[in-house]
Design a protein around this motif. Structure first.
Motif, mmCIF file in Angstrom:
data_model
loop_
_atom_site.group_PDB
_atom_site.id
_atom_site.type_symbol
_atom_site.label_atom_id
_atom_site.label_comp_id
_atom_site.label_asym_id
_atom_site.label_seq_id
_atom_site.Cartn_x
_atom_site.Cartn_y
_atom_site.Cartn_z
ATOM 1 N N VAL A 177 -9.469 5.603 -11.252
ATOM 2 C CA VAL A 177 -8.217 6.073 -10.656
ATOM 3 C C VAL A 177 -8.321 6.078 -9.139
ATOM 4 N N ASN A 178 -9.464 6.513 -8.609
ATOM 5 C CA ASN A 178 -9.633 6.506 -7.149
ATOM 6 C C ASN A 178 -9.586 5.093 -6.590
ATOM 7 N N ARG A 179 -10.195 4.161 -7.324
ATOM 8 C CA ARG A 179 -10.163 2.767 -6.874
ATOM 9 C C ARG A 179 -8.741 2.222 -6.891
ATOM 10 N N ILE A 180 -7.996 2.575 -7.959
ATOM 11 C CA ILE A 180 -6.601 2.110 -8.030
ATOM 12 C C ILE A 180 -5.784 2.699 -6.897
ATOM 13 N N LEU A 181 -5.994 3.968 -6.630
ATOM 14 C CA LEU A 181 -5.238 4.615 -5.547
ATOM 15 C C LEU A 181 -5.588 4.005 -4.193
ATOM 16 N N ALA A 182 -6.872 3.665 -4.004
ATOM 17 C CA ALA A 182 -7.277 3.015 -2.741
ATOM 18 C C ALA A 182 -6.630 1.643 -2.612
ATOM 19 N N SER A 183 -6.646 0.870 -3.713
ATOM 20 C CA SER A 183 -5.990 -0.448 -3.681
ATOM 21 C C SER A 183 -4.499 -0.298 -3.447
ATOM 22 N N LEU A 184 -3.932 0.745 -4.033
ATOM 23 C CA LEU A 184 -2.508 0.994 -3.848
ATOM 24 C C LEU A 184 -2.202 1.316 -2.393
ATOM 25 N N ASP A 185 -3.076 2.107 -1.772
ATOM 26 C CA ASP A 185 -2.887 2.431 -0.350
ATOM 27 C C ASP A 185 -3.001 1.171 0.510
ATOM 28 N N PHE A 186 -3.990 0.304 0.163
ATOM 29 C CA PHE A 186 -4.150 -0.938 0.927
ATOM 30 C C PHE A 186 -2.914 -1.837 0.799
ATOM 31 N N ALA A 187 -2.433 -1.981 -0.448
ATOM 32 C CA ALA A 187 -1.251 -2.810 -0.660
ATOM 33 C C ALA A 187 -0.048 -2.237 0.062
ATOM 34 N N GLN A 188 0.090 -0.918 0.025
ATOM 35 C CA GLN A 188 1.228 -0.294 0.702
ATOM 36 C C GLN A 188 1.134 -0.492 2.211
ATOM 37 N N ASN A 189 -0.065 -0.388 2.758
ATOM 38 C CA ASN A 189 -0.248 -0.622 4.191
ATOM 39 C C ASN A 189 0.049 -2.076 4.548
ATOM 40 N N PHE A 190 -0.371 -2.991 3.653
ATOM 41 C CA PHE A 190 -0.072 -4.408 3.908
ATOM 42 C C PHE A 190 1.428 -4.652 3.956
ATOM 43 N N ILE A 191 2.151 -4.050 2.993
ATOM 44 C CA ILE A 191 3.604 -4.233 2.968
ATOM 45 C C ILE A 191 4.231 -3.610 4.199
ATOM 46 N N THR A 192 3.758 -2.424 4.552
ATOM 47 C CA THR A 192 4.360 -1.720 5.686
ATOM 48 C C THR A 192 4.090 -2.436 7.004
ATOM 49 N N ASN A 193 2.866 -2.915 7.192
ATOM 50 C CA ASN A 193 2.468 -3.443 8.497
ATOM 51 C C ASN A 193 2.588 -4.960 8.615
ATOM 52 N N ASN A 194 2.484 -5.689 7.488
ATOM 53 C CA ASN A 194 2.375 -7.152 7.566
ATOM 54 C C ASN A 194 3.549 -7.910 6.979
ATOM 55 N N ILE A 195 4.410 -7.258 6.231
ATOM 56 C CA ILE A 195 5.455 -8.039 5.567
ATOM 57 C C ILE A 195 6.389 -8.691 6.576
ATOM 58 N N SER A 196 6.633 -8.021 7.689
ATOM 59 C CA SER A 196 7.516 -8.620 8.702
ATOM 60 C C SER A 196 6.875 -9.862 9.306
#
Length: 834
Positions: free
Chosen positions: A713-732
């Protein structure tokens, strides 16, 4: 341009000037998707003489021996410059030096001409005096032969020498006949050759507008490709963005989906385990009650009086001792329940985690459709720009002075063709005169050599070595007469033949050395490209004639070389000096508007990744405690028997013991109890064992699910945080990069197309190869191959035959004495000894 094309055609057909030069680069920038239709021309690039070419090569070798010096470029330049002067002072030192250079270069030809002139002058004189001398019975004219000891040897030597010389003369005559026939044959081909060249020139005129139409038509192909990408912006641009997002988002969603599946499996396992535990508690109680009843019944049966009598008492005691084994497993009723864990999992499942994951997948898959819906206005604007580019390209091609140039050039071609066809009959008429004259000349030589052959034939066949000079036969005498007739004809005509040989030699040799050879090596072009040579005010004549810019380097050699390489007229003649196609087809000017439209393209994408509720679900599931359950307690019970003994074995043993007792109530009672125990095993024990197996499976599932649950679960949450940061910072930035890439693709179509237009117009359209071929036809084929080569072969053959007439007549005169019948002879006492 029409003037230049017309000039080149005139050069090609009349041979008055030449073109050539350093080849220009015609390499296309990159590989193109378009290719102009190939134009096939009828006229061959080169001319082959065939087997007769060996004879022409012999003449070229002879000319190289006579004139081995290199082409006099500097001398020819000075001669052309002097020719422009109205009055030439021959006393000036530079003019004297120039004359000496000309004489030095022409030394071999002059020497041969002088020898020919001496032949022309001396042969009639020698023939006249020889005739007068013989008429006076001198110079062998006296019909008296002196007997010599070496007479037979001399006769044979004279005959062999004359035969060899006649063979050489015959070869020369053969060359003359061949050359005469070649001139007539090749002149007849001139009309077909001219028609072939004019056909190719008209092909050039007709194909050029078609090439322009083809270039314009390819814009629709390019535009259709761009429109296809614009209409498919959802798959092209949206797909590109989606491909960039997938590697960072899909793995996370896949892991969450796997966890959602694990939660469902955990719930099912807990539910199964909970129901199994309840069932086990109930079944264990029922088993205990049943075993208690059967034990009570057995004790009552064992109170029978028979059990006090031996040997039945021993059996009864044995049964009584085994009753303590009929007990149920009390630990089955003490297994802890899993209600608390099940309640926690049910609380986790109140939020549809699987639905949240599907929502994330859907938001990602909707990217192409959202891109298409948000870019409709921009796509429509780009399409308007592309349509306007098509109009601009059409305007540029219409501004090319192609039609006017082709019209002027067509008029010039028609006039030139009319002129050539009008003069060809005259040329063919002159050719017939030349052929007739050549036939007469060759026939005269043939007649002379025939008399020599007849003289040799008759002399050799009719000679009788036993006959005296005064008694020789008619055949032998006729041989001598034939030889003297040949001698007379030689003196009569050989000087006239030499006049023709000298004249044709001087003309043919100079044309070969000063035009044909330097034309092939392009040395002649370098002379014409000399600055200020053809016009004292122009550095480069061709550029001055075309653009009135004589400083611009445009040479005949370069133009000729480019045309030979089938390069377009625009690039060959550097027509960018009058109409710059590069400026009119400025790529940046046409693509800026497309770039501005693409820069205004904005795409807003919202990618859903689980949310706070989903994150809390995962955390709650990690805290539900299934990874901390005492699974060993449950697994230990699944390996034990529900009862203290195997009831089925106990029943069979009890039944055996009962059978060992005497028949009676005790025996029957014990058998009934044994049957009851079998029934308990069937109805109570087996269901408990089935429940224990189910419990085992559920525990194993919970073990697998709960193994490293918190870390997962911690690994999934970390991956989720990374993906969310990628979307927030890099999608543009992803959207911007893919948009630029998409725009570059659209613009690239038109960059390549516009560059291809520029390249095609400069290098391919209206390729001037037919003009260079016409020039080669006029100079290399018509002048050099059709006229000069046969002419040189003619004077070479006739000249050789004429020169060898001199030794032939000497040997013929000497040999005639041995064949003719003499009027008197030397008389010896014993003639047979001689």
């Amino acid at each position: 341009m029409a003037l230049v094309l017309g000039s080149l055609l005139l050069l090609g057909l009349c041979g008055n000037s030449f073109s050539g030069g350093q080849p220009s680069s015609t390499d296309a920038p990159k590989a193109w998707n378009y290719e102009l239709p190939a134009t096939n021309y009828e006229t061959q690039d080169s001319h082959t003489a065939g087997p007769i070419g060996i004879l022409f090569e012999l003449v070229h070798i002879f000319l190289y021996v006579v004139q081995p010096r290199d082409f006099p470029e500097d001398t020819l330049r000075k001669v052309i410059q002097k020719a422009r002067e109205s009055k030439i002072d021959y006393d000036k030192p530079e003019n004297l030096i120039l004359g000496l250079k000309i004489v030095y270069y022409e030394a071999g030809i002059i020497l041969c001409s002088v020898l020919g002139l001496l032949f022309i002058i001396l042969m009639p004189l020698v023939g006249y005096f020889f005739c007068m001398c013989r008429c006076c019975n001198k110079c062998g004219g006296e019909m008296h032969q002196r007997q010599k000891e070496n007479g037979p040897f001399l006769r044979k030597c004279f005959a062999i020498s004359l035969l060899v010389i006649c063979i050489i003369i015959s070869i020369g005559i053969f060359c003359g006949f061949v050359a005469n026939h070649q001139v007539r044959t090749r002149i007849k081909r001139s009309r077909k050759l001219a028609d072939s060249n004019f056909k190719d020139l008209r092909t050039l005129l007709n194909e050029t507008p078609e090439q322009i139409k083809y270039i314009l038509a390819q814009y629709n192909t390019t535009k259709d490709k761009a429109f296809s990408d614009l209409n498919s912006i959802n798959s092209v641009l949206g797909g590109g963005i989606l491909d960039r997002l997938r590697p960072n988002i899909i793995p996370v969603l896949d892991e969450i989906k796997s966890m959602a599946t694990a939660i469902k499996e955990t719930k099912e396992a807990l539910e199964n385990m909970n129901s199994t535990l309840k069932s086990l508690h109930q079944q264990s109680t029922q088993l205990s009650s049943s075993l208690t009843s059967v034990k009570t019944s057995l004790r009552a049966s064992l109170n029978d009086p028979l059990c006090s009598v031996r040997p039945s008492s021993e059996t009864c005691n044995s049964i009584r001792l085994s009753l303590s084994q009929l007990n149920s497993n009390p630990e089955l009723r003490q297994l802890p329940p899993v209600d608390a864990e099940l309640d926690k999992v049910n609380n986790v499942l109140r939020t549809d985690l699987d639905g949240l994951v599907q929502q994330g997948y859907q938001s990602l898959n909707d990217v192409p459709d959202r891109v298409q819906s948000q870019t409709k206005t921009v796509v429509a604007g780009i399409k308007r720009v592309l349509n306007s580019i098509g109009s601009d390209i059409d305007n540029v091609t219409q501004r090319l002075p192609i039609q006017d140039i082709l019209s002027e050039f067509s008029v010039y071609v028609n006039n030139t063709e009319s002129c050539i066809h009008r003069n060809l009959p005259t040329l063919e008429e002159y050719d017939s005169y030349w052929w007739l004259g050549g036939l007469v000349i060759c026939s005269l030589l043939t007649l002379i050599v025939i008399f020599y052959y007849l003289g040799l034939l008759c002399g050799v066949c009719g000679y009788d070595r036993h006959a005296t000079p005064t008694t020789r036969g008619c055949v032998s005498n006729m041989g001598g007469v034939f030889l003297m007739v040949g001698v007379g004809l030689s003196f009569l005509f050989c000087w006239i033949l030499m006049i023709i040989v000298v004249l044709t030699f001087v003309f043919g040799a100079n044309v070969e050395k000063l035009i044909c050879e330097p034309y092939t090596t392009k040395e002649l072009f370098r002379v014409l490209d000399t600055p200020y040579l053809l016009n004292e005010d122009w550095e480069y004549y061709l550029s001055g004639k075309l653009f009135n810019k004589s400083k611009m380097k445009l040479t005949f050699e370069q133009v000729y070389s480019d045309c030979k390489k089938n390069r377009g007229t625009y690039g060959t003649l550097h027509l960018q000096n009058s109409f710059n196609i590069s400026e009119c087809l400025n790529i940046n000017e046409h693509t800026t508007s497309i770039s501005s439209e693409l820069e205004s393209l904005k795409v807003n994408l919202n990618i859903f990744l689980l949310g706070a509720a989903g994150r809390k679900n995962l955390q709650d599931f990690a805290a539900c405690g299934i990874d901390r359950m005492n699974y060993d307690t449950y697994l230990a019970q699944t390996g034990k028997s529900p009862a203290g003994v195997n009831l089925l074995s106990f029943a069979y043993d009890l039944e055996a013991k009962a059978n060992s007792l005497p028949p009676g109530n005790l025996r029957n009672s014990l058998k009934r109890d044994a049957q009851t125990i079998k029934t308990i095993h069937q109805q109570r024990v087996l269901p408990i064992e089935q429940s224990l197996s189910t419990l085992y499976q559920s525990v194993k599932i919970l073990q697998r699910t709960g193994n490293g649950l918190l870390e997962r679960v911690n690994r999934i949450l970390a991956s989720l945080d990374f993906a969310q940061n990628f979307i927030t910072n890099n999608i543009s930035s992803v959207i911007i990069e893919e948009t630029k890439k998409y725009g570059k693709t659209i613009i690239g179509y038109f960059e390549h197309y516009l560059q291809w237009i520029e390249f095609s117009i400069s290098e391919k359209v209206a390729s001037c190869k037919p003009v260079a071929t016409a020039l080669d036809t006029a100079v290399d084929v018509f002048l050099c191959s059709y006229i000069i080569d046969p002419l040189n072969l003619f004077w070479f053959g006739i000249g050789k035959a004429t020169v060898f007439l001199l030794p032939a007549l000497i040997f013929a005169v000497k040999l005639a004495k041995y064949y003719r019948r003499m009027d008197s002879e030397d008389v010896y006492d014993d003639p047979s000894q001689h």
